[in-house]
Design a protein around this motif. Structure first.
Motif, PDB file in Angstrom:
ATOM      1  N   SER A  15       0.847  -1.186   0.000  1.00  0.00           N
ATOM      2  CA  SER A  15       0.000   0.000   0.000  1.00  0.00           C
ATOM      3  C   SER A  15       0.889   1.244   0.000  1.00  0.00           C
ATOM      4  O   SER A  15       0.629   2.220  -0.716  1.00  0.00           O
ATOM      5  N   ASP A  16       1.972   1.177   0.788  1.00  0.00           N
ATOM      6  CA  ASP A  16       2.930   2.289   0.809  1.00  0.00           C
ATOM      7  C   ASP A  16       3.578   2.478  -0.560  1.00  0.00           C
ATOM      8  O   ASP A  16       3.784   3.608  -1.012  1.00  0.00           O
ATOM      9  N   MET A  17       3.907   1.378  -1.214  1.00  0.00           N
ATOM     10  CA  MET A  17       4.538   1.465  -2.528  1.00  0.00           C
ATOM     11  C   MET A  17       3.610   2.127  -3.539  1.00  0.00           C
ATOM     12  O   MET A  17       4.030   2.941  -4.363  1.00  0.00           O
ATOM     13  N   ASN A  73       1.203   4.278  -2.820  1.00  0.00           N
ATOM     14  CA  ASN A  73       1.050   5.688  -2.463  1.00  0.00           C
ATOM     15  C   ASN A  73       2.294   6.515  -2.771  1.00  0.00           C
ATOM     16  O   ASN A  73       2.186   7.663  -3.223  1.00  0.00           O
ATOM     17  N   LYS A  74       3.463   5.932  -2.543  1.00  0.00           N
ATOM     18  CA  LYS A  74       4.695   6.703  -2.669  1.00  0.00           C
ATOM     19  C   LYS A  74       5.349   6.629  -4.046  1.00  0.00           C
ATOM     20  O   LYS A  74       5.974   7.598  -4.496  1.00  0.00           O
ATOM     21  N   ALA A  75       5.207   5.473  -4.711  1.00  0.00           N
ATOM     22  CA  ALA A  75       5.989   5.266  -5.929  1.00  0.00           C
ATOM     23  C   ALA A  75       5.172   5.104  -7.210  1.00  0.00           C
ATOM     24  O   ALA A  75       5.708   5.259  -8.304  1.00  0.00           O
ATOM     25  N   LYS A 120       1.277   5.930  -7.405  1.00  0.00           N
ATOM     26  CA  LYS A 120       0.202   6.928  -7.483  1.00  0.00           C
ATOM     27  C   LYS A 120       0.679   8.277  -8.026  1.00  0.00           C
ATOM     28  O   LYS A 120       0.034   8.844  -8.931  1.00  0.00           O
ATOM     29  N   PRO A 121       1.809   8.818  -7.538  1.00  0.00           N
ATOM     30  CA  PRO A 121       2.253  10.115  -8.060  1.00  0.00           C
ATOM     31  C   PRO A 121       2.503  10.103  -9.563  1.00  0.00           C
ATOM     32  O   PRO A 121       2.166  11.059 -10.268  1.00  0.00           O
ATOM     33  N   GLU A 174      12.231   7.335 -11.804  1.00  0.00           N
ATOM     34  CA  GLU A 174      11.719   7.910 -10.569  1.00  0.00           C
ATOM     35  C   GLU A 174      11.205   6.821  -9.636  1.00  0.00           C
ATOM     36  O   GLU A 174      11.422   6.871  -8.417  1.00  0.00           O
ATOM     37  N   ILE A 212      12.743   5.933  -5.793  1.00  0.00           N
ATOM     38  CA  ILE A 212      11.948   5.870  -4.563  1.00  0.00           C
ATOM     39  C   ILE A 212      12.138   4.518  -3.869  1.00  0.00           C
ATOM     40  O   ILE A 212      12.238   4.443  -2.645  1.00  0.00           O
ATOM     41  N   GLU A 242      15.454   4.491  -2.079  1.00  0.00           N
ATOM     42  CA  GLU A 242      15.504   5.386  -0.916  1.00  0.00           C
ATOM     43  C   GLU A 242      14.603   4.940   0.226  1.00  0.00           C
ATOM     44  O   GLU A 242      14.959   5.093   1.394  1.00  0.00           O
ATOM     45  N   GLN A 243      13.432   4.379  -0.096  1.00  0.00           N
ATOM     46  CA  GLN A 243      12.427   4.144   0.939  1.00  0.00           C
ATOM     47  C   GLN A 243      12.044   2.676   1.151  1.00  0.00           C
ATOM     48  O   GLN A 243      11.307   2.368   2.085  1.00  0.00           O
TER      49      GLN A 243
END
Length: 280
Positions: free
Chosen positions: A52-54, A56-58, A60-61, A261, A265, A268-269
């Motif tokens: 879910s974090d992936m 949202n962060k990588a 979705k943007p 990009e 991410i 880094e995360q």
């Protein structure tokens, strides 16, 4: 006669106005549909946690940069995300590896397709007893997952680290304890529920913990004595319905995941996540 004629004319005019009003309402509805299509509103499902974090962060943007309005829908089990996808309640999901997806689709008569694999938290060999696998003593206890898929992953990882040898003719996706041909340290295997493996680090000498359960237990992937050299079939995938595998959305998701990009991410995360072959 004049009164009757006037009444007829008034009725005719009223009917015409009503018809015009109906046409305007229909056209407004049509315009609304077009507007909705232009915003490209989509929903993508995931289980709560790293994927879910992936999203949202990588992911979705990147999709929002392409004009999509993205809502991430979180699920608490491994069944509902595929049901929701099959029912078109969501347009894609990210939580499962290819083997699970294919088996689930077959058993439930669904047409679902793996679109692209993503970096995935690997299984790790953890220990509070040893600081290195070189220190493992004869007769050490090892907890491994009791389900066939994750059990096979654990045994493959132990073989990669030189602790056991498996039958070279065995299918690496389905190997089990019966396929162990050499166990020089006489390791004692204790199969348990995958969700209990993080706790077992306290009691066993070694514990083979799948990445998602390790992260859920707040374990640091990089603290493992060894991380799985994961087969791509075990890496999580973005899944879509088969009918939409060549859609514009599918193409856009792939483009986002394949972007520099996205990888930046991840680096880094999402430290410790193993990258699929196509990223190497």
């Amino acid at each position: 006669m004049k009164k009757w004629l006037t009444a007829i004319i008034l009725l005719f005019v009223a009917g015409a106005l009503t018809a015009c009003g109906g046409t305007e309402s229909k056209e407004s509805g049509s315009e609304k549909t077009t507007a909705t299509e232009e915003t490209k509103e989509i929903k993508i499902g995931a289980t709560a946690g790293p994927y879910s974090d992936m999203l949202n962060k990588a992911i979705k943007p990147g999709l929002e940069d392409k004009g999509y309005k993205v809502e991430i829908v979180e699920f608490s089990d491994y069944i509902q995300p595929n049901k929701a996808l099959n029912n078109d309640d969501i347009q894609a999901n990210l939580f499962q590896h290819t083997i699970y997806l294919e088996n689930f689709a077959k058993e439930n008569n669904m047409e679902l397709t793996a679109l692209i694999s993503v970096p995935t938290a690997p299984m790790g060999i953890y220990s509070n007893t040893y600081k290195s696998l070189d220190d493992v003593k004869d007769g050490a206890t090892v907890t491994i997952p009791n389900d066939p898929t994750n059990g096979a992953r654990a045994l493959n990882t132990l073989e990669d680290e030189g602790l056991i040898k498996l039958d070279p003719n065995a299918n690496p996706l389905t190997v089990s304890e019966k396929d162990i041909k050499e166990n020089k340290k006489n390791l004692k295997f204790q199969p348990i529920e995958a969700g209990q493996l993080p706790r077992s680090v306290e009691s066993a000498d070694l514990a083979a913990v799948p990445g998602n359960f390790a992260l859920a237990a707040k374990m640091d992937l990089l603290s493992a004595l060894a991380l799985e050299n994961m087969l791509d079939q075990y890496r999580n995938v973005v899944a879509v319905t088969t009918v939409n595998k060549d859609s514009q959305l599918a193409k856009d998701i792939k483009e986002v995941v394949e972007s520099d990009e996205f990888e930046k991410i991840i680096d880094e995360q999402f430290k410790g996540f193993g990258k699929p072959d196509w990223m190497k």
